[in-house]
Write a protein that holds these residues in place. Structure first.
Motif, PDB file in Angstrom:
ATOM      1  N   VAL A 158      -7.422   0.661  -1.753  1.00 37.18           N
ATOM      2  CA  VAL A 158      -6.807  -0.091  -0.652  1.00 37.18           C
ATOM      3  C   VAL A 158      -6.948   0.689   0.652  1.00 37.18           C
ATOM      4  O   VAL A 158      -7.331   0.133   1.685  1.00 37.18           O
ATOM      5  CB  VAL A 158      -5.313  -0.388  -0.950  1.00 37.18           C
ATOM      6  CG1 VAL A 158      -4.567  -0.837   0.308  1.00 37.18           C
ATOM      7  CG2 VAL A 158      -5.190  -1.438  -2.041  1.00 37.18           C
ATOM      8  N   ARG A 162      -8.959  -0.565   3.906  1.00 31.06           N
ATOM      9  CA  ARG A 162      -8.286  -0.695   5.210  1.00 31.06           C
ATOM     10  C   ARG A 162      -9.014   0.126   6.273  1.00 31.06           C
ATOM     11  O   ARG A 162      -9.152  -0.314   7.421  1.00 31.06           O
ATOM     12  CB  ARG A 162      -6.828  -0.237   5.115  1.00 31.06           C
ATOM     13  CG  ARG A 162      -5.942  -1.125   4.280  1.00 31.06           C
ATOM     14  CD  ARG A 162      -5.582  -2.374   5.002  1.00 31.06           C
ATOM     15  NE  ARG A 162      -4.573  -3.126   4.244  1.00 31.06           N
ATOM     16  CZ  ARG A 162      -4.212  -4.342   4.549  1.00 31.06           C
ATOM     17  NH1 ARG A 162      -4.744  -4.965   5.580  1.00 31.06           N
ATOM     18  NH2 ARG A 162      -3.314  -4.963   3.823  1.00 31.06           N
ATOM     19  N   VAL A 167      -9.399  -6.456   4.193  1.00 28.65           N
ATOM     20  CA  VAL A 167      -8.111  -6.802   3.589  1.00 28.65           C
ATOM     21  C   VAL A 167      -8.268  -6.665   2.077  1.00 28.65           C
ATOM     22  O   VAL A 167      -9.152  -7.290   1.482  1.00 28.65           O
ATOM     23  CB  VAL A 167      -7.691  -8.242   3.953  1.00 28.65           C
ATOM     24  CG1 VAL A 167      -6.380  -8.619   3.274  1.00 28.65           C
ATOM     25  CG2 VAL A 167      -7.575  -8.396   5.470  1.00 28.65           C
ATOM     26  N   SER A 170      -4.894  -7.464  -3.125  1.00 28.01           N
ATOM     27  CA  SER A 170      -3.455  -7.670  -3.310  1.00 28.01           C
ATOM     28  C   SER A 170      -2.799  -8.253  -2.059  1.00 28.01           C
ATOM     29  O   SER A 170      -1.809  -8.969  -2.159  1.00 28.01           O
ATOM     30  CB  SER A 170      -2.764  -6.370  -3.708  1.00 28.01           C
ATOM     31  OG  SER A 170      -3.077  -5.339  -2.794  1.00 28.01           O
ATOM     32  N   SER A 171      -3.341  -7.992  -0.894  1.00 22.79           N
ATOM     33  CA  SER A 171      -2.806  -8.553   0.336  1.00 22.79           C
ATOM     34  C   SER A 171      -3.318  -9.966   0.571  1.00 22.79           C
ATOM     35  O   SER A 171      -2.627 -10.773   1.181  1.00 22.79           O
ATOM     36  CB  SER A 171      -3.182  -7.681   1.531  1.00 22.79           C
ATOM     37  OG  SER A 171      -2.546  -6.433   1.445  1.00 22.79           O
ATOM     38  N   GLY A 176      -0.814 -12.121   3.082  1.00 20.50           N
ATOM     39  CA  GLY A 176      -0.545 -11.037   4.022  1.00 20.50           C
ATOM     40  C   GLY A 176      -1.830 -10.410   4.527  1.00 20.50           C
ATOM     41  O   GLY A 176      -2.923 -10.814   4.173  1.00 20.50           O
ATOM     42  N   ASN A 177      -1.688  -9.395   5.356  1.00 16.71           N
ATOM     43  CA  ASN A 177      -2.875  -8.672   5.806  1.00 16.71           C
ATOM     44  C   ASN A 177      -2.528  -7.222   5.887  1.00 16.71           C
ATOM     45  O   ASN A 177      -2.974  -6.366   6.316  1.00 16.71           O
ATOM     46  CB  ASN A 177      -3.414  -9.216   7.123  1.00 16.71           C
ATOM     47  CG  ASN A 177      -2.385  -9.241   8.220  1.00 16.71           C
ATOM     48  OD1 ASN A 177      -1.290  -8.682   8.094  1.00 16.71           O
ATOM     49  ND2 ASN A 177      -2.729  -9.903   9.290  1.00 16.71           N
TER      50      ASN A 177
END
Length: 177
Positions: A158, A162, A167, A170-171, A176-177
């Motif tokens: 992750v 990022r 993204v 899981s986001s 979400g972001n």
């Protein structure tokens, strides 16, 4: 991501005790299996999403590259799940040394396919005591340890995603972001 760590930590503590008292619990085994399936899905989706050119990416020289992390997870899958099943881990090429995206995804899928069998243990077998990494565990606690390891390295993936402006899976699922 934090919301996954709290139940995982609780499961790591409760599952071994529950398994020892009840010689395995279908509910505990199902819970660990569900967490494993989530981690497996996130890791595979991350591997698919990252462009091959970024598989060599390392935020700093002293850490594994994105591809090496995937290879490490593949290698560890065989070790953890062989232990949980009471088998000798199959002899496989060191997946951390694979360089292509295709080879790493194949290695990951192979490791996860091997683990899929381990997560199908019946509850009685899951509660059996065994030695793993020089300590006494139940088979279920070894499977829970594998889940923790998978999520630990998913967290690394992750961060790398990022840093590349991506993204993580899981986001994406929660919008979400």
């Amino acid at each position: 991501m934090r919301s996954l760590w709290i139940p995982l930590a609780a499961l790591m503590v409760a599952a071994p005790a529950s398994a020892q008292m009840n010689h395995g619990s279908d509910a505990s085994l199902a819970g660990v299996r569900g967490l494993y399936e989530t981690a497996r899905g996130y890791i595979l989706a991350s591997a698919e999403k990252m462009p091959e050119a970024d598989y060599a990416y390392k935020p700093v020289a002293s850490v594994r590259s994105f591809g090496q992390l995937l290879g490490h997870v593949a290698n560890a899958s065989f070790a953890f799940c062989a232990g949980a099943m009471g088998e000798k881990a199959p002899t496989m090429p060191d997946a951390e040394k694979h360089e292509s995206k295709a080879a790493l995804i194949t290695a990951l899928k192979g490791g996860f396919a091997y683990c899929d069998k381990a997560y199908q243990l019946d509850a009685m077998k899951a509660g059996e005591s065994m030695e793993f990494f020089g300590q006494k565990h139940t088979r279920l606690s070894v499977l829970a340890f594998n889940v923790a390891h998978d999520f630990e390295h998913y967290g690394n993936l992750v961060t790398y995603m990022r840093m590349k402006g991506m993204v993580p899976p899981s986001s994406m699922q929660g919008g979400g972001n």
